[in-house]
Design an enzyme around this catalytic site. Structure first.
Site, mmCIF file in Angstrom:
data_model
loop_
_atom_site.group_PDB
_atom_site.id
_atom_site.type_symbol
_atom_site.label_atom_id
_atom_site.label_comp_id
_atom_site.label_asym_id
_atom_site.label_seq_id
_atom_site.Cartn_x
_atom_site.Cartn_y
_atom_site.Cartn_z
ATOM 1 N N ASP A 292 29.015 21.867 135.686
ATOM 2 C CA ASP A 292 30.149 22.679 135.026
ATOM 3 C C ASP A 292 31.263 21.504 134.830
ATOM 4 O O ASP A 292 31.591 20.882 135.701
ATOM 5 C CB ASP A 292 30.431 23.546 135.987
ATOM 6 N N SER B 237 36.007 31.035 137.285
ATOM 7 C CA SER B 237 36.967 30.049 137.099
ATOM 8 C C SER B 237 38.415 30.172 137.870
ATOM 9 O O SER B 237 38.200 30.423 139.263
ATOM 10 C CB SER B 237 37.530 29.882 135.660
ATOM 11 N N HIS C 149 30.038 26.849 131.842
ATOM 12 C CA HIS C 149 31.140 27.344 132.801
ATOM 13 C C HIS C 149 30.920 28.832 132.676
ATOM 14 O O HIS C 149 31.475 29.497 131.595
ATOM 15 C CB HIS C 149 32.518 26.749 131.968
#
Length: 576
Positions: A505, A280, A534
């Site tokens: 995602d 991320s 994710h």
């Protein structure tokens, strides 16, 4: 708008509770590392100047271009057209500040057991508040951790982990990573940290939890003049409170400053090169580190990628689309397929209509039960959080929605499900770091009339996350600090890197990953199809695991981009 707000399965856990990495709490550290700063430490200060000039012929960063229509920008994102990257110091590693003062370069890491996580050791290191002027201002402290491989003879190096967010805490993450990826943990010392601004490191302070709750109260879809004015006023207050309460720290809570902390950490560990895994927002940390210190990177895995080739403004404009896509194309069909359990609609259209009916009811009459409050914004936020991970989040969200349908008769388990999913918004410390980084890393459009118009269109087209775009963008539009020195990611001088991304995602959408992949020269992209989770590694997809571990353990870089179908425990990667 938050790439990785709560990555844990329980969605609200604080993985760093009761961790005390301060060496002063244990006068007998388990070990000490003395670092010789030559030749490693000088590399930590090869830096861009505070205000590097844009190279000749470079286009202006997205935040400073003439405003295009939102429809045009959205079409470009969905078509994965590469937009101009944030203009930056293409030779960022060439410019340097004066040498690192000895108090940083010669410090020792006094390792001690991490409270609450016996498999880890923790320490603190000291870094300058501003790496470009290390003699100015008070120091910051960075909490660091390590998980040592037990077979020292087979040890092949150090793997550094970072947390997402911005705002996530990374100090204890090496423990979970080692348990989930034992083959990697057997070959590497896995190290982590709380980045400056969060956790056990020097922390940012913006508002109290009560003030943050007020910031998120109400219904962001309400476009009445009074509601819009209230949102803008709350956002301006957030920016002003951050400046007033931060003690001058805000200008230095940036990704560019963080990666310099990481290179100091590398030097204090005695490593000439490190490997890296980051999910991320940590993909941006990794990409910036690779840009500023490519000679220090051995192997790098970037998992679920933010648009690190451009601005935060550009990236966040694409998130309402991707959250809506995940909700409508993944969650609602799943919910309809489980109608016999949750009774919320036998088709995706019926399930979506039921969700909208519940939201409208909460707008008119929010649920208030003791300390629990669930209004329209809380319903949105709980849904946004839950769709990050299908296996954990979908059943939890469905159970919470079912309990809301008949709250007076909900049993203890059902009420606990509502508290879990909808009972808490983002934590105050997370919010402080989130805005500090996203508002200062790259330029923002400051004209609120632009954001009012954009918000109206985003809300109409993709309301789940689009409705809160004005509140988030208005904070950055009024941010009091200058932006950080730009970093232009190219992949120059970097070994081949590995990137992972699922096609649905919600937070780090695939279109942004494609653009970042094109910018990071020499990278290989593993596309996970049939999936919208994710964070892909470590996880159940054996195709992804095989590719990542072959790369980290044996140095086998895929010859080209790959596709990993999901779920399919026995599939092999296919050429892409």
């Amino acid at each position: 708008m938050n790439p990785d707000p709560i990555p844990k399965a329980d969605m609200n856990a604080d993985p760093n509770a009761d961790v005390h990495p301060n060496p002063s709490q244990n006068p007998k550290p388990s070990s000490e590392v003395t670092v010789n700063p030559e030749p490693d430490v000088p590399a930590t200060v090869h830096a861009a100047t505070p205000r590097p000039h844009v190279r000749a012929g470079a286009r202006r960063p997205p935040g400073r271009r003439r405003r295009a229509s939102l429809a045009g920008l959205t079409a470009a994102l969905l078509a994965a057209v590469a937009l101009p990257a944030t203009a930056g110091a293409g030779s960022a590693t060439a410019a340097a500040v004066p040498g690192v003062p000895a108090r940083y370069a010669h410090q020792q890491l006094a390792w001690q057991p991490c409270t609450g996580e016996p498999s880890l050791e923790c320490a603190t290191m000291t870094a300058p508040r501003d790496w470009h002027h290390p003699a100015d201002g008070p120091d910051v402290t960075i909490a660091v951790s390590r998980h040592l491989t037990t077979d020292r003879a087979q040890r092949r190096g150090t793997l550094l982990m970072a947390a997402g967010g911005p705002g996530g805490k990374g100090l204890l993450r090496p423990a979970d990573f080692a348990r989930s990826a034992p083959a990697v943990a057997a070959a590497y010392d896995v190290v982590g940290f709380d980045q400056r601004g969060v956790g056990r490191s020097t922390r940012a302070v913006c508002e109290t939890p009560e003030e943050v709750d007020a910031f998120f109260a109400g219904d962001f879809r309400d476009d009445s003049p009074a509601a819009r004015d209230r949102v803008i006023a709350n956002s301006r207050k957030m920016a002003a409170d951050c400046e007033r309460n931060s003690g001058g720290l805000l200008p230095y809570l940036t990704t560019e400053q963080t990666v310099r902390d990481l290179d100091l950490f590398r030097a204090l560990l005695g490593e000439r090169r490190i490997s890296y895994y980051g999910p991320s927002y940590a993909t941006m940390i990794g990409a910036y580190y690779a840009t500023l210190f490519p000679q220090r990177v051995e192997r790098m895995v970037l998992d679920s990628n933010v648009g690190f080739d451009g601005s935060w403004e550009r990236f966040q404009l694409g998130q309402p689309m991707s959250f809506q896509r995940r909700f409508e194309e993944d969650f609602l069909p799943w919910l309809a397929a489980h109608d016999s359990t949750y009774h919320l609609g036998a088709t995706p259209a019926e399930a979506g209509a039921r969700w909208e009916q519940r939201r409208a009811a909460l707008h008119d009459d929010p649920l208030v039960d003791g300390t629990l409050t669930v209004g329209a914004n809380q319903l949105d936020n709980g849904t946004i959080q839950a769709v990050y991970k299908a296996e954990q989040g979908f059943p939890a969200l469905a159970a919470g929605l079912a309990a809301l349908e008949d709250w007076p008769h909900a049993d203890r388990t059902a009420r606990a499900a509502v508290q879990l999913v909808f009972g808490q918004y983002l934590a105050a410390d997370f919010v402080a770091e989130y805005f500090a980084v996203t508002c200062a890393d790259t330029p923002w459009t400051r004209d609120l009339s632009v954001w009012t118009a954009r918000s109206a269109e985003l809300t109409a087209r993709w309301p789940l996350a689009g409705a809160r775009s004005l509140a988030f963008a208005a904070v950055c539009a009024g941010w009091p600090t200058p932006t950080a020195p730009p970093v232009h990611v190219t992949g120059a001088g970097l070994p081949p890197t590995l990137m992972l991304n699922s096609v649905h995602d919600p937070a780090t959408y695939y279109e942004a990953a494609l653009s970042a992949h094109r910018a990071l020269r020499g990278s290989r992209l593993v596309t996970v199809t049939g999936n919208g989770d994710h964070g892909q590694y470590p996880g159940p997809n054996t195709c992804v695991r095989d590719v990542v571990e072959s790369y980290l353990l044996a140095g086998r870089t895929p010859a080209r981009d790959l596709t990993c179908p999901s779920p399919s425990p026995s599939t092999s990667p296919t050429a892409g």
